[in-house]
Scaffold this motif. Structure first.
Motif, short mmCIF file in Angstrom:
data_model
loop_
_atom_site.label_atom_id
_atom_site.label_comp_id
_atom_site.label_asym_id
_atom_site.label_seq_id
_atom_site.Cartn_x
_atom_site.Cartn_y
_atom_site.Cartn_z
N LEU A 234 0.83 -1.20 0.00
CA LEU A 234 0.00 0.00 0.00
C LEU A 234 0.87 1.26 0.00
CD1 LEU A 234 -2.80 -1.06 2.51
CD2 LEU A 234 -3.06 -0.66 0.06
N ARG A 235 2.00 1.21 0.70
CA ARG A 235 2.92 2.35 0.66
C ARG A 235 3.44 2.59 -0.76
NH1 ARG A 235 5.31 5.04 4.71
NH2 ARG A 235 4.94 4.42 6.86
N ARG A 236 3.80 1.50 -1.46
CA ARG A 236 4.28 1.65 -2.84
C ARG A 236 3.19 2.22 -3.74
NH1 ARG A 236 6.63 -3.54 -1.90
NH2 ARG A 236 4.85 -4.47 -2.98
N LEU A 237 1.97 1.70 -3.58
CA LEU A 237 0.86 2.18 -4.41
C LEU A 237 0.61 3.66 -4.16
CD1 LEU A 237 -1.41 1.60 -6.41
CD2 LEU A 237 -2.81 0.80 -4.48
N ARG A 238 0.64 4.08 -2.91
CA ARG A 238 0.46 5.51 -2.60
C ARG A 238 1.54 6.35 -3.25
NH1 ARG A 238 3.39 8.74 0.11
NH2 ARG A 238 2.56 10.70 0.91
N ARG A 239 2.79 5.88 -3.20
CA ARG A 239 3.90 6.64 -3.76
C ARG A 239 3.77 6.79 -5.28
NH1 ARG A 239 7.54 3.71 -1.62
NH2 ARG A 239 8.32 2.55 -3.41
N HIS A 240 3.36 5.72 -5.95
CA HIS A 240 3.23 5.78 -7.40
C HIS A 240 2.04 6.65 -7.82
CE1 HIS A 240 5.53 1.73 -7.38
NE2 HIS A 240 6.36 2.74 -7.55
N LEU A 241 0.96 6.59 -7.06
CA LEU A 241 -0.18 7.46 -7.36
C LEU A 241 0.18 8.93 -7.13
CD1 LEU A 241 -3.33 5.58 -6.02
CD2 LEU A 241 -2.89 6.31 -8.36
N ARG A 242 0.97 9.18 -6.10
CA ARG A 242 1.41 10.56 -5.84
C ARG A 242 2.23 11.09 -7.02
NH1 ARG A 242 6.28 12.38 -3.72
NH2 ARG A 242 6.21 14.45 -2.73
N SER A 243 3.14 10.27 -7.54
CA SER A 243 3.94 10.69 -8.68
C SER A 243 3.08 10.92 -9.91
CB SER A 243 5.01 9.64 -8.99
OG SER A 243 5.89 9.46 -7.90
N LEU A 244 2.10 10.04 -10.14
CA LEU A 244 1.21 10.21 -11.29
C LEU A 244 0.35 11.46 -11.14
CD1 LEU A 244 0.26 8.97 -13.97
CD2 LEU A 244 -1.47 7.69 -12.67
N SER A 245 -0.06 11.75 -9.91
CA SER A 245 -0.86 12.95 -9.66
C SER A 245 -0.06 14.21 -9.99
CB SER A 245 -1.31 12.99 -8.19
OG SER A 245 -1.97 14.19 -7.90
N HIS A 246 1.22 14.24 -9.58
CA HIS A 246 2.06 15.40 -9.89
C HIS A 246 2.35 15.51 -11.39
CE1 HIS A 246 3.77 15.39 -5.52
NE2 HIS A 246 2.53 15.80 -5.59
N LEU A 247 2.34 14.38 -12.08
CA LEU A 247 2.66 14.38 -13.51
C LEU A 247 1.45 14.75 -14.37
CD1 LEU A 247 4.80 13.65 -15.71
CD2 LEU A 247 3.92 11.30 -15.59
N SER A 248 0.23 14.58 -13.84
CA SER A 248 -0.97 14.69 -14.66
C SER A 248 -1.12 16.02 -15.39
CB SER A 248 -2.21 14.41 -13.79
OG SER A 248 -2.28 15.29 -12.69
N PRO A 249 -0.82 17.20 -14.81
CA PRO A 249 -0.96 18.44 -15.60
C PRO A 249 -0.02 18.47 -16.80
CG PRO A 249 -0.86 18.92 -13.25
CD PRO A 249 -0.48 17.49 -13.40
N ALA A 250 1.25 18.06 -16.60
CA ALA A 250 2.19 18.03 -17.73
C ALA A 250 1.76 17.02 -18.78
CB ALA A 250 3.60 17.70 -17.22
N LEU A 251 1.20 15.90 -18.33
CA LEU A 251 0.74 14.88 -19.27
C LEU A 251 -0.43 15.39 -20.10
CD1 LEU A 251 1.41 11.94 -20.01
CD2 LEU A 251 -0.32 11.21 -18.37
N HIS A 252 -1.29 16.18 -19.47
CA HIS A 252 -2.42 16.76 -20.20
C HIS A 252 -1.94 17.72 -21.29
CE1 HIS A 252 -6.32 18.65 -20.95
NE2 HIS A 252 -5.72 19.83 -20.77
N ARG A 253 -0.86 18.47 -21.01
CA ARG A 253 -0.34 19.45 -21.97
C ARG A 253 0.54 18.82 -23.05
NH1 ARG A 253 0.76 22.07 -17.03
NH2 ARG A 253 2.98 21.53 -17.29
N SER A 254 0.93 17.57 -22.86
CA SER A 254 1.87 16.94 -23.79
C SER A 254 1.26 16.79 -25.18
CB SER A 254 2.29 15.56 -23.25
OG SER A 254 3.08 14.88 -24.19
N GLN A 255 1.94 17.33 -26.18
CA GLN A 255 1.49 17.18 -27.57
C GLN A 255 1.70 15.75 -28.07
OE1 GLN A 255 3.38 20.20 -29.99
NE2 GLN A 255 3.21 21.75 -28.36
N PHE A 256 2.68 15.07 -27.52
CA PHE A 256 3.01 13.72 -27.96
C PHE A 256 1.93 12.71 -27.56
CE2 PHE A 256 5.63 9.76 -27.29
CZ PHE A 256 5.81 9.49 -28.64
#
Length: 699
Positions: A234-256
């Motif tokens: 559960l600690r690992r899952l929380r950590r990976h979701l946290r990273s994905l949450s921080h990445l989501s705005p940049a991922l939305h703007r990605s033209q690729f």
């Protein structure tokens, strides 16, 4: 206290259980006509200090073992040298040294307390062996009643508690994932920091429940179910979701992203379905397996990304856009693996001789030796004053010294505060009970409930112990003369506390502030060791167990530093420069946490260690400069202007070399799996550099 702390439902149950057990003990002792009812009462209260069944069992065994060890050491020294301050001091020092070298923390307080009573009491010290044996027997009565009531009244179900905790944690994680999916569509940054912090608190509470419950039969069941592995997942899952949450705005703007959009449209719903399957699995409401008919389309996504690389389509898009897509795929794979592993039943590790106690001597640090010498000096001074003043119950002076002399000045002051206020609460409640309900089993039980609730309300989680002792001993042993005993004990307890504080501040002052500085520097060294082994892990030269032990040590040190920082608040009366130091500690702790979180996001060992190591060599010498600059910064603790400049320059060089390699197509021939892992390593290093750059030494 600025406000009263309302008791929880669990605390109310605990108070009622202790009250019922105390009333039952009073009835048993009065009917059995025991000569010394003090020790069954003390055994009961000391055993039932914890809200947890496992800790209650441990306290009971520690009470018995400490009584036996303390009685043995005191009996030997008093029999050889007679009853005098020298024999008492030597007995006290011997007991503390034995508990330190054998690592018996549960027994130490009780062993020291028995020694303190025998050394300061003429009545008990003249017949040491008879007293020691009766002390063990009398304690057994209180311990047995305490454990019996704990097991029979509102019995604990740690497995059910852990299941509910993990279900609640998974529900919050699923809510975060849903918000991340929405952010990918809208570009609105999700505000999850409060929820993520709450998840850390919930995970720590679940781990504390597990740690406190692994003593006894109930704990063995939890070990067989391997709850430690589940909570780590559960600690690992929380950590990976946290990273994905921080990445989501940049991922939305990605033209690729438009090149892979159909595959992402399948990926996010597939992971959502796996969250629902996990929730069903934890709640036990179904027996569904992971959805085999619609698994996350990682194979198709990898095939698409590989095609785009070979056709050189990726070069048409900004480098950051491509990296963000690679990061998203990597994190999605990790989340998928976490969800799958949490649904599996993992066998526990093989136990190593669980029934056999191994005799092993542990080294004692110089700091601990100095503390033992200081405690012995305070103990000897207390014995001399007891003899000179001819105090009627002088052992309460030495008892306070044995209990209040802690590892640092701040801890000693906190123990003294708890003991002083706890005694005052016990004095007040005892007087009220005696003059209203009289001396009977009902007033004893009700008084115990009130002491526990009042102590908890004013912020004394362990402070009710001396007050509970005062109530139950005065009412059961002294009866009509209880008032005289209460005030004698109160003043003798305060004398012991005063001796502790005077001796602790007189020489070799060992403060929580100095310990905090030492522990902070040591933890930076551990972080440097962990950091130095990250790339080594890709070559397979470092065992996973070594890395896990190091991670556990860093977590433990961080918690110790938080506790020490809290203790320094009490030391402000003897140190006037702590305000500036606190700012430095706050920065250092935040810095450690940021670095540790970044390192863990590598989530080693890698499935492709040799390949990733080979790919990373393409980034030399810029990568080596980054590694060297960060390592130098970690070795220094908080960074200086020189290390900040070195890290910033090396990160700039790494970005330049990354763009150059892309233009020269040097990475095109490597498999996509290795590229994803290698880019994850580079992003972590950039994140670590980002943690370092805004940090400045406040001095």
């Amino acid at each position: 206290m600025s406000r009263w702390l309302l008791p929880s439902r669990l605390q109310l149950k605990h108070a009622v259980k202790v009250g019922i057990a105390s009333g039952l003990l009073a009835i048993v002792c009065w009917h059995a006509n025991l000569k010394m009812v003090h020790y069954p009462a003390m055994g009961l209260v000391a055993t039932m200090l914890s809200l947890n069944t496992g800790e209650t069992l441990k306290n009971g065994w520690g009470r018995l073992g400490g009584s036996l060890l303390g009685g043995l050491c005191a009996g030997l020294w008093i029999s050889g040298l007679g009853l005098n301050p020298l024999a008492g001091t030597l007995a006290f020092s011997t007991v503390v040294l034995l508990c330190e070298t054998l690592k018996l923390p549960t027994m130490q307080n009780q062993a020291a307390a028995v020694t303190a009573i025998m050394a300061a009491s003429t009545e008990f010290g003249q017949q040491p062996w008879e007293y020691a044996s009766s002390r063990v027997f009398d304690n057994c009565i209180g311990i047995a009643i305490g454990i019996l009531v704990t097991l029979c009244l509102w019995p604990e179900h740690p497995e059910l508690t852990l299941k509910r905790s993990t279900s609640a944690i998974v529900a919050k994680l699923q809510h975060i994932y849903e918000d991340v999916c929405q952010a990918l569509a809208t570009g609105i940054v999700p505000q999850h920091e409060a929820t993520l912090a709450a998840l850390v608190s919930q995970l720590q509470q679940a781990e504390a429940t597990l740690e406190a419950s692994v003593y006894g039969i109930l704990g063995w069941v939890l070990v067989l179910q391997n709850w430690s592995d589940r909570l780590m997942g559960l600690r690992r899952l929380r950590r990976h979701l946290r990273s994905l949450s921080h990445l989501s705005p940049a991922l939305h703007r990605s033209q690729f992203r438009q090149e892979c959009q159909p595959f992402f449209d399948q990926l996010w719903p597939a992971l959502r379905a796996k969250f629902r399957v996990l929730e069903t699995h934890l709640q036990g409401t179904g027996h569904s397996n992971p959805l085999a008919d619609s698994p996350p389309p990682f194979a198709l996504l990898h095939e698409r990304l590989t095609h785009l690389r070979h056709q050189q389509i990726t070069k048409k898009y900004p480098l950051d856009d491509v990296i963000h897509i690679y990061q998203a795929v990597h994190l999605a794979q990790r989340i998928d693996q976490d969800l799958s592993q949490l649904q599996q039943e993992h066998p526990p590790p093989e136990p190593h001789c669980p029934w056999r106690w191994r005799f092993k001597l542990h080294p004692i640090s110089d700091d601990r030796v100095r503390r033992i010498i200081k405690a012995s000096v305070a103990f000897a001074l207390g014995l001399v004053l007891v003899s000179w003043l001819q105090l009627p119950s002088g052992f309460y002076v030495t008892l306070s010294i044995a209990i209040c002399f802690q590892s640092t000045l701040g801890n000693s002051m906190e123990a003294a505060r708890q003991r002083l206020l706890g005694t005052v609460v016990g004095l007040f409640v005892t007087e009220v009970m005696i003059h209203t309900l009289g001396i009977n089993a009902l007033s004893i039980g009700l008084g115990m409930v009130l002491i526990i609730l009042i102590a908890g309300a004013i912020g004394l989680p362990q402070g009710y112990k001396p007050g509970a002792f005062l109530l139950i001993v005065s009412m059961m042993a002294f009866g009509a003369t209880a008032d005289t005993y209460i005030w004698q004990r109160f003043w003798e307890t305060q004398l012991g506390i005063i001796i502790v504080l005077i001796v602790d501040m007189a020489f070799w002052r060992d403060t929580a502030a100095s310990r905090l500085d030492q522990e902070s520097q040591q933890n930076f060294q551990r972080l440097a060791t962990l950091y130095g082994g990250l790339l080594t892990d890709f070559t397979g030269e470092r065992s996973p167990q070594e890395r896990n032990d190091l991670i556990a040590a860093i977590r433990k040190s961080y918690r110790q530093q938080l506790q020490l920082r809290q203790v320094t608040n009490l030391e402000s009366v003897v140190g006037f420069g702590l305000a500036e130091k606190r700012r430095q500690w706050n920065i250092g702790l935040s810095y450690q946490l940021a670095l540790f979180s970044s390192f863990l996001s590598l989530d080693l060992p890698s499935p492709h260690p040799s390949m990733v190591y080979t790919i990373l060599q393409e980034f030399q010498p810029a990568l080596g400069e980054v590694l060297t600059a960060i390592a130098h910064s970690l070795q220094q603790g908080l960074p200086t202007q020189e290390t900040l400049s070195a890290v910033a320059h090396s990160l700039h060089e790494l970005e330049t070399q990354l763009a150059s390699l892309r233009q020269q197509n040097h990475l095109r021939e490597y498999p996509l799996e290795g590229i994803l892992e290698a880019f994850n390593v580079l992003e972590v290093l950039k994140e670590v550099g980002g943690d370092i750059l805004p940090t400045m030494d406040p001095s």
